[in-house]
Scaffold this motif. Structure first.
Motif, PDB file in Angstrom:
ATOM      1  N   ARG A 106       6.402  -8.834  -2.254  1.00 11.08           N
ATOM      2  CA  ARG A 106       7.505  -8.231  -1.264  1.00 11.08           C
ATOM      3  C   ARG A 106       7.706  -6.895  -1.859  1.00 11.08           C
ATOM      4  O   ARG A 106       7.998  -6.108  -1.091  1.00 11.08           O
ATOM      5  CB  ARG A 106       8.618  -9.096  -1.516  1.00 11.08           C
ATOM      6  CG  ARG A 106       8.422 -10.498  -0.471  1.00 11.08           C
ATOM      7  CD  ARG A 106       9.823 -11.210  -0.288  1.00 11.08           C
ATOM      8  NE  ARG A 106      10.498 -11.612  -1.348  1.00 11.08           N
ATOM      9  CZ  ARG A 106      10.149 -12.739  -1.885  1.00 11.08           C
ATOM     10  NH1 ARG A 106       9.450 -13.787  -1.269  1.00 11.08           N
ATOM     11  NH2 ARG A 106      10.573 -13.411  -3.276  1.00 11.08           N
ATOM     12  N   SER A 107       7.701  -6.931  -3.178  1.00 11.87           N
ATOM     13  CA  SER A 107       8.224  -5.639  -3.794  1.00 11.87           C
ATOM     14  C   SER A 107       7.087  -4.575  -3.644  1.00 11.87           C
ATOM     15  O   SER A 107       7.424  -3.349  -3.311  1.00 11.87           O
ATOM     16  CB  SER A 107       8.222  -5.733  -5.382  1.00 11.87           C
ATOM     17  OG  SER A 107       7.018  -6.001  -6.036  1.00 11.87           O
ATOM     18  N   LEU A 108       5.895  -4.957  -3.600  1.00 14.57           N
ATOM     19  CA  LEU A 108       4.926  -3.908  -3.276  1.00 14.57           C
ATOM     20  C   LEU A 108       5.215  -3.407  -1.898  1.00 14.57           C
ATOM     21  O   LEU A 108       4.914  -2.090  -1.608  1.00 14.57           O
ATOM     22  CB  LEU A 108       3.369  -4.451  -3.281  1.00 14.57           C
ATOM     23  CG  LEU A 108       2.897  -4.563  -4.579  1.00 14.57           C
ATOM     24  CD1 LEU A 108       1.430  -5.574  -4.527  1.00 14.57           C
ATOM     25  CD2 LEU A 108       2.609  -3.262  -5.300  1.00 14.57           C
ATOM     26  N   PHE A 109       5.261  -4.174  -0.646  1.00 19.16           N
ATOM     27  CA  PHE A 109       5.353  -3.687   0.635  1.00 19.16           C
ATOM     28  C   PHE A 109       6.980  -3.039   0.948  1.00 19.16           C
ATOM     29  O   PHE A 109       6.965  -2.579   1.976  1.00 19.16           O
ATOM     30  CB  PHE A 109       5.154  -4.745   1.597  1.00 19.16           C
ATOM     31  CG  PHE A 109       3.855  -5.412   1.584  1.00 19.16           C
ATOM     32  CD1 PHE A 109       2.928  -4.426   2.387  1.00 19.16           C
ATOM     33  CD2 PHE A 109       3.145  -6.351   1.128  1.00 19.16           C
ATOM     34  CE1 PHE A 109       1.499  -4.709   2.463  1.00 19.16           C
ATOM     35  CE2 PHE A 109       1.876  -6.534   1.047  1.00 19.16           C
ATOM     36  CZ  PHE A 109       1.179  -6.054   1.773  1.00 19.16           C
ATOM     37  N   GLU A 110       7.683  -3.167  -0.070  1.00 17.51           N
ATOM     38  CA  GLU A 110       8.788  -2.611  -0.042  1.00 17.51           C
ATOM     39  C   GLU A 110       8.779  -1.330  -0.756  1.00 17.51           C
ATOM     40  O   GLU A 110       9.701  -0.309  -0.794  1.00 17.51           O
ATOM     41  CB  GLU A 110       9.791  -3.375  -0.738  1.00 17.51           C
ATOM     42  CG  GLU A 110      10.272  -4.337   0.152  1.00 17.51           C
ATOM     43  CD  GLU A 110      11.479  -5.346  -0.463  1.00 17.51           C
ATOM     44  OE1 GLU A 110      11.721  -4.870  -1.640  1.00 17.51           O
ATOM     45  OE2 GLU A 110      11.909  -6.372   0.223  1.00 17.51           O
ATOM     46  N   ASN A 111       7.596  -0.708  -1.511  1.00 17.05           N
ATOM     47  CA  ASN A 111       7.384   0.435  -2.224  1.00 17.05           C
ATOM     48  C   ASN A 111       6.784   1.317  -1.121  1.00 17.05           C
ATOM     49  O   ASN A 111       5.644   1.235  -1.047  1.00 17.05           O
ATOM     50  CB  ASN A 111       6.476   0.011  -3.465  1.00 17.05           C
ATOM     51  CG  ASN A 111       6.320   1.023  -4.195  1.00 17.05           C
ATOM     52  OD1 ASN A 111       6.566   2.162  -3.858  1.00 17.05           O
ATOM     53  ND2 ASN A 111       5.858   0.958  -5.722  1.00 17.05           N
ATOM     54  N   PRO A 112       7.480   2.444  -1.019  1.00 15.79           N
ATOM     55  CA  PRO A 112       6.746   3.333   0.056  1.00 15.79           C
ATOM     56  C   PRO A 112       5.738   4.138  -0.555  1.00 15.79           C
ATOM     57  O   PRO A 112       4.697   4.518   0.098  1.00 15.79           O
ATOM     58  CB  PRO A 112       8.279   4.589   0.167  1.00 15.79           C
ATOM     59  CG  PRO A 112       8.889   4.388  -1.041  1.00 15.79           C
ATOM     60  CD  PRO A 112       8.754   2.857  -1.313  1.00 15.79           C
ATOM     61  N   VAL A 113       5.511   4.463  -2.160  1.00 19.90           N
ATOM     62  CA  VAL A 113       4.443   4.870  -2.478  1.00 19.90           C
ATOM     63  C   VAL A 113       3.052   4.149  -2.165  1.00 19.90           C
ATOM     64  O   VAL A 113       2.152   4.691  -1.956  1.00 19.90           O
ATOM     65  CB  VAL A 113       4.694   5.188  -4.107  1.00 19.90           C
ATOM     66  CG1 VAL A 113       3.414   5.773  -4.785  1.00 19.90           C
ATOM     67  CG2 VAL A 113       5.922   6.257  -4.257  1.00 19.90           C
TER      68      VAL A 113
END
Length: 295
Positions: free
Chosen positions: A75-82
């Motif tokens: 979830r944190s990856l897909f919330e990371n715009p970079v």
């Protein structure tokens, strides 16, 4: 007397047959064990990456081989715009490089595989030599070229640099495939007035689906996984590709190594490659084995 000989002969045959069946089972057992060892060796790293990506902190050392089904890192990856931007950049670079490589490689392969000219053998050897050059050898020259073209810190710079590896590779592989086609197809087309371009596009290209699929997948994987050029020619987070983005992932503090987050990112970027291979697996196998057996 003859009955005794027949009995002894039958007994010997039974013993020989039993011995043969025993050793055949032993060989099958060793073969099955060898296959099992290879499967564990190949698949365990992927399983370990999936398990590690579902655990946080000390959970990684508790029931190490059992997944925790915690998808916080995903979830944190897909919330990371970079990271999402790096996925888009990698897709653009890999697709563009693969398409251009197939176009250039197919054209060059037809010339090298079908058209007779004095320098053909020299060109093939030059292509082979270029394809085995280490990246470090050409890094400084490519840096100057990218600066001269004004492409530094742009994803298109990676397309230009990746072609240095993918075009010789696709050319060499496709040349082998084109040589396997019977020349009678071209001779009949030439009699009908077809040009070389029309022969390539209308006759050979429809027959090269498996070879193009296998070569294209390998070129895509090569472009998707490349790290050195992507690290050298891209400076900003907005233009980075996935391998560099994963390598630069950081923890919540300078002393934390984000192992679980890196594993989650690795699993995420491996899935597109697995899906591509599963979709085109029949074409890949038939393309890689084309020309292996001649009738």
């Amino acid at each position: 007397m003859m009955a005794d000989v027949a009995i002894r002969s039958a007994t010997t045959r039974r013993r020989s047959s039993a011995s043969y069946r025993f050793w055949r089972r032993v060989r099958q057992g060793f073969l099955g064990l060898a296959v099992l060892v290879v499967l564990v060796y190949v698949l365990f790293p992927y399983y370990w990456a999936i398990v590690s990506s579902t655990k946080q902190g000390a959970e990684l050392y508790q029931n190490a081989f059992v997944p925790a089904l915690n998808f916080t890192y995903y979830r944190s990856l897909f919330e990371n715009p970079v990271f999402l931007g790096s996925l888009v950049n990698s897709t653009f670079v890999a697709v563009s490089t693969t398409a251009i490589s197939l176009i250039l490689g197919l054209s060059a392969a037809y010339a090298l595989g079908r058209i007779d000219f004095p320098q053909r053998r020299f060109v093939l050897m030059a292509i082979l030599m270029i394809s085995i050059f280490p990246q470090v050898v050409v890094l400084s020259g490519m840096f100057e070229l990218i600066n001269w073209l004004g492409l530094y810190n742009r994803p298109s710079a990676l397309v230009v640099t990746y072609l240095l590896a993918t075009v010789p590779f696709t050319t060499w592989i496709l040349t082998t495939f084109i040589r396997e086609f019977p020349r009678e197809l071209e001779e009949a087309a030439i009699i009908d007035g077809c040009s070389h371009f029309r022969i390539l596009m209308k006759i050979l290209l429809p027959l090269m689906g498996p070879s193009l699929a296998s070569t294209g997948i390998l070129a895509f994987i090569l472009s998707w996984n490349e790290f050195l050029f992507a690290l050298t020619f891209i400076l900003t987070d907005a233009n980075r590709t996935v391998p560099v983005a994963i390598g630069l992932l950081g923890g919540s503090s300078r002393y934390e190594y984000p192992f679980g987050q890196i594993m989650a990112a690795s699993v995420t970027v491996t899935l597109p490659l697995i899906i591509l291979v599963l979709i085109f697996q029949r074409r890949i196998v038939s393309g890689l084995t084309a020309g292996a057996i001649k009738g």
